[in-house]
Scaffold this active site. Structure first.
Site, PDB file in Angstrom:
ATOM      1  N   LYS A  82       8.912  12.069  -1.195  1.00 30.52           N
ATOM      2  CA  LYS A  82       9.382  13.428  -0.909  1.00 30.52           C
ATOM      3  C   LYS A  82       8.959  13.875   0.487  1.00 30.52           C
ATOM      4  O   LYS A  82       7.873  13.516   0.961  1.00 30.52           O
ATOM      5  CB  LYS A  82       8.806  14.404  -1.946  1.00 30.52           C
ATOM      6  CG  LYS A  82       8.973  13.946  -3.392  1.00 30.52           C
ATOM      7  CD  LYS A  82       8.274  14.865  -4.365  1.00 30.52           C
ATOM      8  CE  LYS A  82       8.255  14.286  -5.772  1.00 30.52           C
ATOM      9  NZ  LYS A  82       7.271  13.192  -5.928  1.00 30.52           N
ATOM     10  N   HIS A 113      10.572  18.382  -1.265  1.00 32.72           N
ATOM     11  CA  HIS A 113       9.488  18.512  -2.249  1.00 32.72           C
ATOM     12  C   HIS A 113       9.451  19.889  -2.895  1.00 32.72           C
ATOM     13  O   HIS A 113       9.192  20.023  -4.095  1.00 32.72           O
ATOM     14  CB  HIS A 113       8.151  18.223  -1.565  1.00 32.72           C
ATOM     15  CG  HIS A 113       7.054  17.880  -2.519  1.00 32.72           C
ATOM     16  ND1 HIS A 113       5.982  17.113  -2.161  1.00 32.72           N
ATOM     17  CD2 HIS A 113       6.848  18.189  -3.816  1.00 32.72           C
ATOM     18  CE1 HIS A 113       5.165  16.964  -3.192  1.00 32.72           C
ATOM     19  NE2 HIS A 113       5.666  17.618  -4.206  1.00 32.72           N
ATOM     20  N   SER A 153      13.541  19.287  -5.420  1.00 34.08           N
ATOM     21  CA  SER A 153      12.485  19.390  -6.418  1.00 34.08           C
ATOM     22  C   SER A 153      12.106  20.849  -6.553  1.00 34.08           C
ATOM     23  O   SER A 153      12.111  21.596  -5.557  1.00 34.08           O
ATOM     24  CB  SER A 153      11.267  18.551  -5.990  1.00 34.08           C
ATOM     25  OG  SER A 153      10.276  18.546  -7.002  1.00 34.08           O
ATOM     26  N   LYS A 250       1.771  10.346 -15.683  1.00 33.61           N
ATOM     27  CA  LYS A 250       0.711   9.752 -14.872  1.00 33.61           C
ATOM     28  C   LYS A 250      -0.466   9.375 -15.777  1.00 33.61           C
ATOM     29  O   LYS A 250      -0.917  10.181 -16.581  1.00 33.61           O
ATOM     30  CB  LYS A 250       0.238  10.773 -13.828  1.00 33.61           C
ATOM     31  CG  LYS A 250      -1.059  10.427 -13.137  1.00 33.61           C
ATOM     32  CD  LYS A 250      -0.885   9.206 -12.243  1.00 33.61           C
ATOM     33  CE  LYS A 250      -2.203   8.813 -11.622  1.00 33.61           C
ATOM     34  NZ  LYS A 250      -2.770   9.829 -10.738  1.00 33.61           N
ATOM     35  N   ASN A 260       3.138   5.135 -22.801  1.00 34.23           N
ATOM     36  CA  ASN A 260       4.124   5.977 -22.127  1.00 34.23           C
ATOM     37  C   ASN A 260       5.443   5.233 -21.934  1.00 34.23           C
ATOM     38  O   ASN A 260       6.526   5.782 -22.169  1.00 34.23           O
ATOM     39  CB  ASN A 260       3.586   6.433 -20.767  1.00 34.23           C
ATOM     40  CG  ASN A 260       2.459   7.441 -20.884  1.00 34.23           C
ATOM     41  OD1 ASN A 260       2.263   8.056 -21.934  1.00 34.23           O
ATOM     42  ND2 ASN A 260       1.709   7.613 -19.809  1.00 34.23           N
TER      43      ASN A 260
END
Length: 307
Positions: A82, A113, A153, A250, A260
């Protein structure tokens, strides 16, 4: 390794994996490097998300080179980074610097971003450029082939419509915070009508930063997780995946990283999706109003809302 990924088709025909590996929040360089290699080579992740602001593009570049040495093909990966607001006036230089650090010839997705221009908060001076001016530069790097896809974003509906009014290329992706406590259904459905898909950051919440109530304690989510024999975080991820929203969780814990990724295999039925839809609190985890500096004042420049 068999490709276990599922994909979203973007408005230009390109495909984005539904599960990615997020890299926001600082780890030691070696830990991050090793986690990325493990995620891609051992677990099968093909989507990786970072940003200039995270300060880890060089580490990620080295990790990607190790992945290539181990047989991973560049064309099989989907790499996102970004541009930060201090570079909104010169997007081409910014993406070329990110590419240098990442040791790549092109990106798969380059995002604005945050839809806020450069601001001198002390003097309340809005410096510019406008988002439309920045988007024209994004279109330029797209046409040049420096990124196969471009997007935004943290972009709400009114900013999105304003951007479209002057756009030649519609954003392929809007990366937003969304999870069962902050579902953003209207935004996701609205931008999808115009051809822009969504990626979820903080897809299992982010109470580390705000102290907001944990999704992990919700009894409805626990019940659905027990029924499927999985964890609550996996259900949160599966919920977004089931509604066609990509997720970039994350973790540096290898068991959780594996779990995940395996959320891809969880299918929720209509009743389960309906139950989760009732959990919306319209409550951000990344909330600037709750992020104060050590003097007790709102610290906009360092707020995680920019992430």
């Amino acid at each position: 390794m068999e490709d276990l990924n599922r994909y979203i088709e973007l408005n230009n025909g390109n495909k984005m994996p539904l599960v990615g590996y997020g890299t926001f929040s600082g780890e030691e360089e070696k830990e991050l490097h090793d986690c990325i290699v493990h995620a891609i080579v051992e677990l099968g992740y093909r989507h990786l998300d970072t940003a200039k602001l995270y300060g880890n593009e060089e580490v990620i570049g080295c990790a990607l080179q190790e992945c290539f040495e181990k047989g991973i093909k560049r064309e099989d990966l989907f790499i996102t980074t970004k541009v930060w607001r201090e570079d909104y006036h010169d997007v081409e230089s910014a993406i070329k610097e990110s590419l240098r650090k990442l040791q790549l010839e092109y990106l798969d997705l380059y995002l604005i971003h945050w839809m806020v221009t450069d601001i001198d908060w002390k003097n309340l001076d809005v410096k510019g450029p406008t988002m439309q001016e920045t988007w024209k530069q994004m279109e330029g790097i797209y046409e040049e082939g420096l990124s196969k896809n471009i997007g935004v974003s943290n972009c709400p509906v009114m900013m999105y419509l304003d951007l479209l009014a002057g756009a030649k290329v519609k954003p392929q992706v809007n990366q937003i915070e969304t999870n069962p406590h902050f579902q953003q259904k209207a935004l996701i459905e609205f931008t999808r009508k115009f051809g822009t898909e969504s990626t979820a950051y903080a897809p299992i919440g982010a109470q580390k930063f705000t102290g907001n109530g944990s999704l992990f304690d919700n009894e409805d989510l626990k019940s659905i997780a027990d029924k499927h024999g999985v964890s609550v975080p996996q259900i949160c991820l599966a919920w977004n995946i089931n509604r066609g929203v990509a997720v970039i969780p994350k973790s540096t814990n290898k068991d959780r990283m594996k779990a995940n990724f395996e959320a891809l295999s969880i299918t929720l039925d209509e009743d389960e999706m309906a139950t989760i839809s009732k959990l919306d609190k319209n409550e951000r985890f990344f909330d600037p109003a709750k992020w104060e500096n050590e003097t007790g004042e709102e610290d906009w420049d360092n707020s995680p809302i920019w992430a």
